[in-house]
Design a protein around this motif. Structure first.
Motif, PDB file in Angstrom:
ATOM      1  N   ARG A  89       1.074  -1.503   0.134  1.00  0.00           N
ATOM      2  CA  ARG A  89       0.243   0.138   0.054  1.00  0.00           C
ATOM      3  C   ARG A  89       0.834   1.447   0.061  1.00  0.00           C
ATOM      4  O   ARG A  89       2.152   1.584  -0.182  1.00  0.00           O
ATOM      5  CB  ARG A  89      -0.929   0.103   1.206  1.00  0.00           C
ATOM      6  N   ASN A 131      11.921   0.299   1.720  1.00  0.00           N
ATOM      7  CA  ASN A 131      10.400   1.981   2.190  1.00  0.00           C
ATOM      8  C   ASN A 131       9.619   1.026   3.546  1.00  0.00           C
ATOM      9  O   ASN A 131       9.465   1.906   3.833  1.00  0.00           O
ATOM     10  CB  ASN A 131       9.704   1.307   1.037  1.00  0.00           C
ATOM     11  N   TYR A 187      10.873   8.291  15.242  1.00  0.00           N
ATOM     12  CA  TYR A 187      10.568   8.427  14.111  1.00  0.00           C
ATOM     13  C   TYR A 187      11.441   9.600  13.021  1.00  0.00           C
ATOM     14  O   TYR A 187      12.462   9.001  12.005  1.00  0.00           O
ATOM     15  CB  TYR A 187       9.147   8.943  13.248  1.00  0.00           C
ATOM     16  N   THR A 232      -1.203   9.162   2.490  1.00  0.00           N
ATOM     17  CA  THR A 232      -1.392   7.823   2.352  1.00  0.00           C
ATOM     18  C   THR A 232      -1.978   7.235   3.414  1.00  0.00           C
ATOM     19  O   THR A 232      -2.275   8.083   4.543  1.00  0.00           O
ATOM     20  CB  THR A 232       0.034   6.860   2.175  1.00  0.00           C
TER      21      THR A 232
HETATM   22  P1  NAD Z   1       2.242   3.272   5.254  1.00  0.00           P
HETATM   23  O1  NAD Z   1       1.107   2.962   6.516  1.00  0.00           O
HETATM   24  O2  NAD Z   1       0.806   3.692   3.895  1.00  0.00           O
HETATM   25  O3  NAD Z   1       2.904   2.188   4.607  1.00  0.00           O
HETATM   26  C1  NAD Z   1       3.825   1.835   5.243  1.00  0.00           C
HETATM   27  C2  NAD Z   1       4.409   0.297   4.884  1.00  0.00           C
HETATM   28  O4  NAD Z   1       4.986  -0.546   5.078  1.00  0.00           O
HETATM   29  C3  NAD Z   1       2.640  -1.215   4.451  1.00  0.00           C
HETATM   30  O5  NAD Z   1       2.185  -2.004   3.488  1.00  0.00           O
HETATM   31  C4  NAD Z   1       3.342  -1.488   6.116  1.00  0.00           C
HETATM   32  O6  NAD Z   1       2.757  -3.191   5.800  1.00  0.00           O
HETATM   33  C5  NAD Z   1       4.813  -1.667   5.640  1.00  0.00           C
HETATM   34  N1  NAD Z   1       5.329  -2.181   6.731  1.00  0.00           N
HETATM   35  C6  NAD Z   1       6.115  -1.102   8.480  1.00  0.00           C
HETATM   36  N2  NAD Z   1       6.580  -1.769   8.555  1.00  0.00           N
HETATM   37  C7  NAD Z   1       6.984  -3.118   8.269  1.00  0.00           C
HETATM   38  C8  NAD Z   1       7.502  -4.016   8.476  1.00  0.00           C
HETATM   39  N3  NAD Z   1       8.164  -4.059   9.986  1.00  0.00           N
HETATM   40  N4  NAD Z   1       7.913  -5.278   8.091  1.00  0.00           N
HETATM   41  C9  NAD Z   1       7.514  -5.277   6.867  1.00  0.00           C
HETATM   42  N5  NAD Z   1       6.100  -4.239   6.077  1.00  0.00           N
HETATM   43  C10 NAD Z   1       6.505  -3.411   7.263  1.00  0.00           C
HETATM   44  O7  NAD Z   1       3.149   4.506   4.704  1.00  0.00           O
HETATM   45  P2  NAD Z   1       3.854   5.542   3.786  1.00  0.00           P
HETATM   46  O8  NAD Z   1       2.742   6.797   3.756  1.00  0.00           O
HETATM   47  O9  NAD Z   1       3.227   4.270   2.721  1.00  0.00           O
HETATM   48  O10 NAD Z   1       5.167   5.354   4.418  1.00  0.00           O
HETATM   49  C11 NAD Z   1       5.793   4.621   3.467  1.00  0.00           C
HETATM   50  C12 NAD Z   1       7.213   4.545   4.068  1.00  0.00           C
HETATM   51  O11 NAD Z   1       7.622   6.055   2.965  1.00  0.00           O
HETATM   52  C13 NAD Z   1       7.420   4.591   5.232  1.00  0.00           C
HETATM   53  O12 NAD Z   1       8.667   4.584   5.137  1.00  0.00           O
HETATM   54  C14 NAD Z   1       8.233   5.918   5.196  1.00  0.00           C
HETATM   55  O13 NAD Z   1       7.877   6.283   7.256  1.00  0.00           O
HETATM   56  C15 NAD Z   1       8.229   7.036   4.712  1.00  0.00           C
HETATM   57  N6  NAD Z   1       7.021   8.430   4.641  1.00  0.00           N
HETATM   58  C16 NAD Z   1       6.577   8.670   4.415  1.00  0.00           C
HETATM   59  C17 NAD Z   1       5.887   9.899   4.134  1.00  0.00           C
HETATM   60  C18 NAD Z   1       4.095  10.200   4.131  1.00  0.00           C
HETATM   61  O14 NAD Z   1       3.878  11.663   4.013  1.00  0.00           O
HETATM   62  N7  NAD Z   1       3.345   9.411   3.638  1.00  0.00           N
HETATM   63  C19 NAD Z   1       6.759  10.938   4.196  1.00  0.00           C
HETATM   64  C20 NAD Z   1       8.196  10.772   4.657  1.00  0.00           C
HETATM   65  C21 NAD Z   1       8.075   9.214   4.557  1.00  0.00           C
END
Ligand code: NAD
Length: 247
Positions: free
Chosen positions: A15, A90, A155, A190
Motif C-alpha cells: 500500500r 520503504n 521516527y 497515504t
Molecule cells: P503506509 O503506512 O501506507 O505503508 C507502509 C508500508 O510498510 C505498509 O505496507 C506496511 O505494512 C509496511 N511495513 C511497516 N512495517 C513493516 C515491517 N516491519 N515489515 C514489513 N512491512 C512493514 O505508509 P507510507 O506513507 O506509504 O510510507 C512508506 C514509507 O515512506 C515509510 O518508510 C515512511 O516512513 C515514508 N514516508 C512517508 C511519508 C508520508 O507522508 N506518507 C513522508 C515521509 C516518509
C-alpha cells in the motif's frame, strides 16, 4: 521502459508509497519481489495486477525488522528472479507521541522497523551485489529526518539514521559500482498521513510552495530515477520530494 529486465526488492509493497514504487518499477520492465507484513490479500491482488509475460511481481511475507526474514527474502528473490539489481527500503511505521510519554517499546519498534530494517536488507543483499559489481539502493527517509519534528523523536531519529547509513554505504560501496541514495518525502497522501485532521493538513500546506500534498506516485517517480541509468553519476544524495517545503 527504463528498467527493462532489471530485478528489484521493495520492502512494504502492498500500500501507499511502497505500492506506487512496485507499480512504477514493474511498468518500466522490472521484475519485483515486494515484502508485506500481514495483508496477504492485497499482496495477491498486486501480483495479479502487475505481472505480465515478461515481468514477474511476487509478494513475500516478511517482517522488515527481522534480519533472518531479510535473508529469506533475498534468497527467495535470487531464486525466483535470478538476481537482484535494485533494493528499495520503504517499509516504515510511526508511533508519534511527545518524548515525555514515549515508552521504550515506542522507541524500539520504530527504530527496528525504520532503521534496522534498512541495515537488514542492505546487509542481506550485499554479497550478491558486490559480486555482480552493480547495484542501486534507495532508502526512503523523510524530510523530518532533515529538519526534526516535535512529537516524532523516535521516527525522526530513525529517518535521520537512514540518511547517515545511506551516505556511509555510498562511500563504502562506490568502488563496486553500487549507488546508494535516499529519498526524503514531505507530506504524502497515504494511510500514514490519513491520521492528520484538516487543521493539521492546512498548517502543513501553508509551508508547501507547490500548495498540495504529495501523491505516492510523486515519490515513486523519484525512486525510478534513482533506480535507472539516468542517475548513474549520483550517489550519497538525499532527494527531497516535498513540493519545496524544506527549501
Ligand atoms: P503506509 O503506512 O501506507 O505503508 C507502509 C508500508 O510498510 C505498509 O505496507 C506496511 O505494512 C509496511 N511495513 C511497516 N512495517 C513493516 C515491517 N516491519 N515489515 C514489513 N512491512 C512493514 O505508509 P507510507 O506513507 O506509504 O510510507 C512508506 C514509507 O515512506 C515509510 O518508510 C515512511 O516512513 C515514508 N514516508 C512517508 C511519508 C508520508 O507522508 N506518507 C513522508 C515521509 C516518509
Amino acid at each position: 521502459m527504463k528498467l527493462l529486465n532489471k530485478r528489484a526488492i521493495v520492502t512494504g509493497g502492498t500500500r501507499g508509497i511502497g505500492r506506487a514504487i512496485v507499480s512504477e518499477l514493474a511498468n518500466n520492465g522490472c521484475s519485483v519481489v515486494f515484502t508485506y507484513f500481514s495483508s496477504e490479500d492485497s499482496a495477491k491482488n498486486l501480483e495479479k495486477e502487475l505481472s505480465t509475460e515478461t515481468v514477474k511481481v511476487l509478494g513475500f511475507k516478511a517482517d522488515a525488522s527481522s534480519f533472518s526474514a531479510a535473508e529469506e527474502t533475498v534468497k527467495y528473490a535470487l531464486d525466483k528472479l535470478g538476481g537482484v539489481d535494485i533494493l528499495v527500503n520503504n517499509a516504515g511505521i510511526t508511533k508519534d507521541t511527545l518524548l515525555l510519554r514515549m515508552s521504550e517499546s515506542d522507541f524500539d519498534s520504530v527504530i527496528n522497523s525504520n532503521l534496522k530494517s534498512v541495515f537488514n536488507y542492505t546487509k542481506a543483499i550485499l554479497k550478491p551485489m558486490l559480486g555482480q559489481r552493480f547495484g542501486k539502493i534507495i532508502n526512503i527517509s523523510s524530510v523530518v529526518g532533515i529538519i526534526g519534528n516535535a512529537g516524532q523523536a523516535n521516527y525522526v531519529a530513525s529517518k535521520a539514521g537512514v540518511i547517515g547509513f545511506t551516505k556511509s554505504n555510498a562511500k563504502e560501496l562506490s568502488s563496486r559500482n553500487i549507488n546508494v541514495n535516499a529519498v526524503a518525502p514531505g507530506f504524502i497522501e497515504t494511510d500514514m498521513t490519513d491520521k492528520l485532521n484538516e487543521q493539521q493538513k492546512e498548517a502543513i500546506l501553508a509551508n508547501v510552495p507547490l500548495k498540495r500534498l504529495g501523491k505516492p506516485e510523486d515519490v515513486a517517480k523519484a525512486v525510478l530515477f534513482l533506480s535507472s541509468a539516468d542517475s548513474d553519476y549520483i550517489t550519497g544524495q538525499v532527494l527531497t520530494v516535498d513540493g519545496g517545503m524544506v527549501m
